[in-house]
Scaffold this active site. Sequence first.
Site, PDB file in Angstrom:
ATOM      1  N   ASP A 108       0.834  -1.189   0.000  1.00 47.43           N
ATOM      2  CA  ASP A 108       0.000   0.000   0.000  1.00 47.43           C
ATOM      3  C   ASP A 108       0.881   1.255   0.000  1.00 47.43           C
ATOM      4  O   ASP A 108       1.709   1.429  -0.892  1.00 47.43           O
ATOM      5  CB  ASP A 108      -0.947  -0.082   1.203  1.00 47.43           C
ATOM      6  N   HIS A 274      -7.204  -6.804   0.097  1.00 47.52           N
ATOM      7  CA  HIS A 274      -6.126  -5.815   0.029  1.00 47.52           C
ATOM      8  C   HIS A 274      -4.954  -6.093   0.961  1.00 47.52           C
ATOM      9  O   HIS A 274      -3.809  -5.839   0.614  1.00 47.52           O
ATOM     10  CB  HIS A 274      -6.709  -4.441   0.353  1.00 47.52           C
TER      11      HIS A 274
END
Length: 300
Positions: A108, A274
Amino acid sequence: MSVPLPSDFTARTVDADGIGIHCVTAGDGPPLLLLHGYPQTHLIWHEVAPRLAERFTVVLTDLRGYGDSGKPAPGPGDAEYSKRAMAADQLAVMRQLGFTEFGVAGHDRGGRVAHRLTLDHPEAVTRLAVLDIVPTRHTFANADKDFGLGYFHWFFLAAGNGIPERLIGNDPEFWIRARMTARHHGGDPFDEHAIAEYVRCFRDPAAIAASCADYRAAAGIDLTHDNADAGKLIEVPLLALWGQDSFVGRTYDVPAVWREYAREVTGQALPSDHYLPEEAPEETAAALAEFFSRPPARRC
């Protein structure tokens, strides 16, 4: 609650040109820097790092503005939270730990810092792994309705006039849990010890302000830097990992996108959404161990 890392992980704060960067180290072998994303700290790696420490010297840090690292007040233009500044912190940490060359993996936001670190300091990075991202420049250039709905937080956090800071600060635990559970489908459940740490850190108004500045920088000064480097390829091998159920996995041809930014790209989807290091730690650790154990890349 106790921190979910084994006792042989050693914590310290390293002075990175005036910014204290909290880091945790363990293991022996080639150095490997692990960078977290939003809204985590280094503890996103709590299941992956012990596995990697069997083969590498792992260095887990809290990015500038996150966790227990320093949180300089954002200034006009948010240069303090440019990925260039955040990457320089990480280089300084590794230098002070005695490592002139090292591998780096980032999830991320940490993947964006790792990307910039590799562009700005190619002599230092031997291999790069990015987890569940495509480059910031590509993301903004191809944003559409689906992106705006799926990644609304990019625009919410980048809003001005203290709006996100005030709203998140009113109930940081709700924000952390809502943001994370919205991007978790299947895979391992989140560790409550880690969640408690993320919430603890976000109870600090300085952390909220810093993380908003991080996203404002992404939409401003980071794009300026990225546009200036348009066409400049990552020269070391790059591994892209993504969640098979994530927005990134559903939306982009991840390896194809990264081949516009790096010369040598491999990649694979993992059984997660994610948060790969927390949802699929065994698969994430195995993919990273295999990639970073390959013979050193030949430098041009």
